[in-house]
Design a protein around this motif. Structure first.
Motif, PDB file in Angstrom:
ATOM      1  N   TYR A 120       0.908  -1.197  -0.258  1.00 44.16           N
ATOM      2  CA  TYR A 120      -0.250   0.272   0.156  1.00 44.16           C
ATOM      3  C   TYR A 120       1.364   1.552  -0.496  1.00 44.16           C
ATOM      4  N   MET A 121       1.804   1.488   0.206  1.00 36.79           N
ATOM      5  CA  MET A 121       3.064   2.235   0.219  1.00 36.79           C
ATOM      6  C   MET A 121       2.726   3.539  -0.746  1.00 36.79           C
ATOM      7  N   GLU A 122       2.932   3.175  -1.919  1.00 33.98           N
ATOM      8  CA  GLU A 122       3.191   4.052  -3.135  1.00 33.98           C
ATOM      9  C   GLU A 122       1.556   4.398  -3.694  1.00 33.98           C
ATOM     10  N   PRO A 123       0.072   3.413  -3.046  1.00 32.79           N
ATOM     11  CA  PRO A 123      -0.635   3.898  -3.573  1.00 32.79           C
ATOM     12  C   PRO A 123      -1.246   5.306  -2.576  1.00 32.79           C
ATOM     13  N   MET A 124      -0.735   5.067  -0.753  1.00 30.43           N
ATOM     14  CA  MET A 124      -1.424   5.852   0.140  1.00 30.43           C
ATOM     15  C   MET A 124      -0.589   6.923  -0.250  1.00 30.43           C
ATOM     16  N   LEU A 125       0.967   7.350  -0.562  1.00 33.15           N
ATOM     17  CA  LEU A 125       1.322   8.454  -1.179  1.00 33.15           C
ATOM     18  C   LEU A 125       0.706   9.292  -1.988  1.00 33.15           C
ATOM     19  N   LYS A 126       0.308   8.571  -2.730  1.00 31.75           N
ATOM     20  CA  LYS A 126      -0.276   9.128  -3.676  1.00 31.75           C
ATOM     21  C   LYS A 126      -1.727  10.152  -3.455  1.00 31.75           C
ATOM     22  N   VAL A 127      -2.283   8.915  -2.098  1.00 33.48           N
ATOM     23  CA  VAL A 127      -3.571   9.836  -1.602  1.00 33.48           C
ATOM     24  C   VAL A 127      -2.925  11.050  -0.432  1.00 33.48           C
ATOM     25  N   ALA A 128      -1.883  10.820   0.002  1.00 33.68           N
ATOM     26  CA  ALA A 128      -1.669  11.300   0.832  1.00 33.68           C
ATOM     27  C   ALA A 128      -0.926  12.593   0.515  1.00 33.68           C
ATOM     28  N   ALA A 129      -0.752  13.082  -0.931  1.00 35.87           N
ATOM     29  CA  ALA A 129       0.004  14.822  -1.361  1.00 35.87           C
ATOM     30  C   ALA A 129      -1.818  14.857  -1.569  1.00 35.87           C
ATOM     31  N   ASP A 130      -2.447  14.283  -2.028  1.00 34.49           N
ATOM     32  CA  ASP A 130      -3.983  14.985  -1.912  1.00 34.49           C
ATOM     33  C   ASP A 130      -4.673  15.272  -0.597  1.00 34.49           C
ATOM     34  N   LYS A 132      -4.303  16.146   2.296  1.00 36.22           N
ATOM     35  CA  LYS A 132      -2.799  17.514   3.446  1.00 36.22           C
ATOM     36  C   LYS A 132      -3.604  17.335   5.127  1.00 36.22           C
ATOM     37  N   ASN A 133      -4.800  17.320   5.031  1.00 36.48           N
ATOM     38  CA  ASN A 133      -5.073  17.302   6.375  1.00 36.48           C
ATOM     39  C   ASN A 133      -5.688  15.929   7.047  1.00 36.48           C
ATOM     40  N   VAL A 134      -4.343  15.071   6.425  1.00 34.96           N
ATOM     41  CA  VAL A 134      -5.016  13.795   7.236  1.00 34.96           C
ATOM     42  C   VAL A 134      -4.144  13.371   7.179  1.00 34.96           C
ATOM     43  N   LYS A 135      -3.676  12.490   8.226  1.00 35.55           N
ATOM     44  CA  LYS A 135      -2.759  11.443   8.958  1.00 35.55           C
ATOM     45  C   LYS A 135      -2.840  10.628   8.135  1.00 35.55           C
ATOM     46  N   PHE A 136      -1.438   9.725   7.975  1.00 35.19           N
ATOM     47  CA  PHE A 136      -1.471   8.095   7.358  1.00 35.19           C
ATOM     48  C   PHE A 136      -0.155   7.817   7.749  1.00 35.19           C
ATOM     49  N   GLU A 137      -0.793   6.521   8.427  1.00 35.80           N
ATOM     50  CA  GLU A 137      -0.292   5.277   8.427  1.00 35.80           C
ATOM     51  C   GLU A 137       0.614   4.170   7.817  1.00 35.80           C
ATOM     52  N   HIS A 138       1.514   3.785   7.445  1.00 36.46           N
ATOM     53  CA  HIS A 138       1.658   2.511   6.363  1.00 36.46           C
ATOM     54  C   HIS A 138       2.472   1.823   7.825  1.00 36.46           C
ATOM     55  N   ALA A 139       2.278  -0.040   7.424  1.00 36.19           N
ATOM     56  CA  ALA A 139       3.248  -1.089   7.889  1.00 36.19           C
ATOM     57  C   ALA A 139       3.860  -1.189   7.044  1.00 36.19           C
ATOM     58  N   THR A 140       5.109  -1.204   7.250  1.00 36.29           N
ATOM     59  CA  THR A 140       6.360  -2.432   7.487  1.00 36.29           C
ATOM     60  C   THR A 140       7.161  -1.333   6.107  1.00 36.29           C
ATOM     61  N   THR A 144       8.389   8.369   3.314  1.00 38.44           N
ATOM     62  CA  THR A 144       7.521   9.218   4.368  1.00 38.44           C
ATOM     63  C   THR A 144       6.837  10.306   3.558  1.00 38.44           C
ATOM     64  N   ALA A 145       6.167  11.247   3.937  1.00 37.64           N
ATOM     65  CA  ALA A 145       5.870  12.289   3.802  1.00 37.64           C
ATOM     66  C   ALA A 145       5.147  13.122   5.092  1.00 37.64           C
ATOM     67  N   ASP A 146       5.143  14.215   5.222  1.00 40.24           N
ATOM     68  CA  ASP A 146       4.491  15.297   6.113  1.00 40.24           C
ATOM     69  C   ASP A 146       3.507  14.974   7.257  1.00 40.24           C
ATOM     70  N   ASN A 147       2.982  14.391   6.219  1.00 44.68           N
ATOM     71  CA  ASN A 147       1.561  13.627   7.054  1.00 44.68           C
ATOM     72  C   ASN A 147       1.187  11.826   6.554  1.00 44.68           C
ATOM     73  N   MET A 148       2.321  11.284   6.505  1.00 45.38           N
ATOM     74  CA  MET A 148       2.707   9.940   6.554  1.00 45.38           C
ATOM     75  C   MET A 148       3.753   9.254   7.300  1.00 45.38           C
ATOM     76  N   ARG A 149       3.128   8.962   7.764  1.00 40.48           N
ATOM     77  CA  ARG A 149       4.628   7.396   9.438  1.00 40.48           C
ATOM     78  C   ARG A 149       4.513   6.435   8.961  1.00 40.48           C
ATOM     79  N   THR A 150       4.970   5.722   8.968  1.00 34.50           N
ATOM     80  CA  THR A 150       6.195   4.520   8.929  1.00 34.50           C
ATOM     81  C   THR A 150       5.696   4.113   9.730  1.00 34.50           C
TER      82      THR A 150
END
Length: 380
Positions: A120-130, A132-140, A144-150
């Protein structure tokens, strides 16, 4: 004015004065008008719950990777009560469908979204870019991005403890692993299982069959059967279903549960389960979001943080072997033991870690080779 009228007015005034004097003498006084009641204070509106969504790669079921994540979700939900509102979508493929599902979660007003598998890493990065007010957490994952943590669990610690048991219980000195996807995480677990086994039995060899899927019970069954037919008597897995343990049960061999306690699926075959407890991390992540301290970065938890354990070790495992597992667990907890401590040699005989050197997270995160004792080639 006539004298009669004047006398009438004087009498009235005198009578009024006398009445007032009598009232004052009796202690009676005019009561003040009551003060108006204060206006009721309006209660502050109850804050809306934090909406949280989880994308699962497999079915929740009652065992394995997704089951463990859902147990973590429930533990977090119990911790925060009506401060949170959670939902999940199960069996989301690691494909374009993942982006569609995750985007839909954001559009539905979820402001914290967990994606629970590497793909899900690449799909989450795409959605996170659109969003910005949502926080994303990606397992394994590792991006990362400003609003995406692993975030991840040190599953290799559980694999190593399983190896200590396997190396002690095998009669053929040949172990087998059913591998899912050949990424560093899974290769690291295969190697760690082998290193744990070799720590008690230097004769150990490990065979691997890849199924190229996280959850595919028929393929997992086929792979386990192939390994047993090839001389393996103890099986390990990095797949999500209970098929490997069930196959070992049917064929009279031994095996382990993975990610959750799978004892019930093969009570005679079961040697122990290397489990993940996602609850501590999910409580931390949601707490961060609720109190405004959430930030990007990477988190990797293991035995020390209560995220990894070896449970339900079989009764026939000798006491001295259980003591070795307990010693490993204690060392992992207090930091005095590291499974990847040199000298460690690769499959080609070259040293990959010098004597007494301890692998750091950068090394562990990039493992793409087999250690000595693992047969076959790492798929490209």
């Amino acid at each position: 004015m006539t004298d009669q009228k004047k006398r009438t007015i004087l009498k009235t005034v005198a009578l009024s004065a006398l009445t007032s004097a009598v009232l004052i003498g009796c202690g009676k006084k005019e009561e003040p008008a009551p003060a108006p009641a204060p206006a009721p204070v309006a209660e502050a509106p109850k804050p809306e719950p934090l909406k949280i969504a989880f994308a699962y790669v497999g079915p929740v079921g009652d065992g394995g990777w997704t089951f463990a994540h859902d147990n973590g979700r429930k533990a977090m939900e119990a911790e925060f009560g009506d401060k949170v509102k959670t939902s999940f979508v199960e069996s989301v493929p690691e494909s374009a469908d993942a982006e569609r599902v995750i985007r839909d979660m954001a559009q539905q007003g979820n402001t914290l979204i967990f994606g629970t598998t590497f793909g899900y890493m690449e799909p989450m990065l795409k959605v996170a870019a659109d969003f910005k007010n949502v926080k994303f957490e990606h397992a394994t994952g590792y991006k990362t991005a400003d609003n995406m943590r692993t975030y991840d669990s040190r599953t290799y610690e559980g694999a190593y403890m399983a190896g200590v048991i396997a190396g002690s219980m095998t009669k053929t000195n040949t172990l087998g692993v059913v591998g899912s996807i050949p990424i560093p995480e899974v290769i690291r677990n295969i190697n760690s299982f082998t290193l744990g086994a070799q720590s008690v039995n230097p004769k150990i060899k490990t065979k691997v069959v890849w199924v190229n899927s996280w959850f595919d019970p028929p393929k997992e069954t086929e792979a386990a059967t192939s390994l047993i037919n090839g001389g393996v008597d103890v099986l390990f897995q990095n797949t999500d279903s209970s098929a490997v343990l069930q196959t070992a049960e049917k064929m009279g061999k031994r095996a382990f549960g993975w990610d959750s306690d799978m004892t019930a699926y093969g009570p005679k075959a079961h040697l122990g389960s290397a489990v993940i407890n996602w609850g501590p991390y999910y409580k931390k992540a949601v707490g961060d979001a609720l109190n405004g301290t959430w930030s990007t970065g990477s988190v990797w938890w293991g035995v020390k943080e209560g995220a990894i354990d070896m449970v339900s070790v079989a009764e026939d495992v000798p006491a001295e072997v259980k003591a070795k597992v307990d010693a490993v667990k204690a060392g992992l907890k207090d930091g005095s033991f590291h499974p990847w401590t040199g000298p460690i040699v690769g499959q080609d005989g070259k040293e990959v870690l010098a004597k007494d050197a301890k692998a750091d997270d950068a090394f562990l995160g990039g493992i793409k080779f087999y250690v000595k004792g693992v047969e076959g080639k790492v798929p490209q």
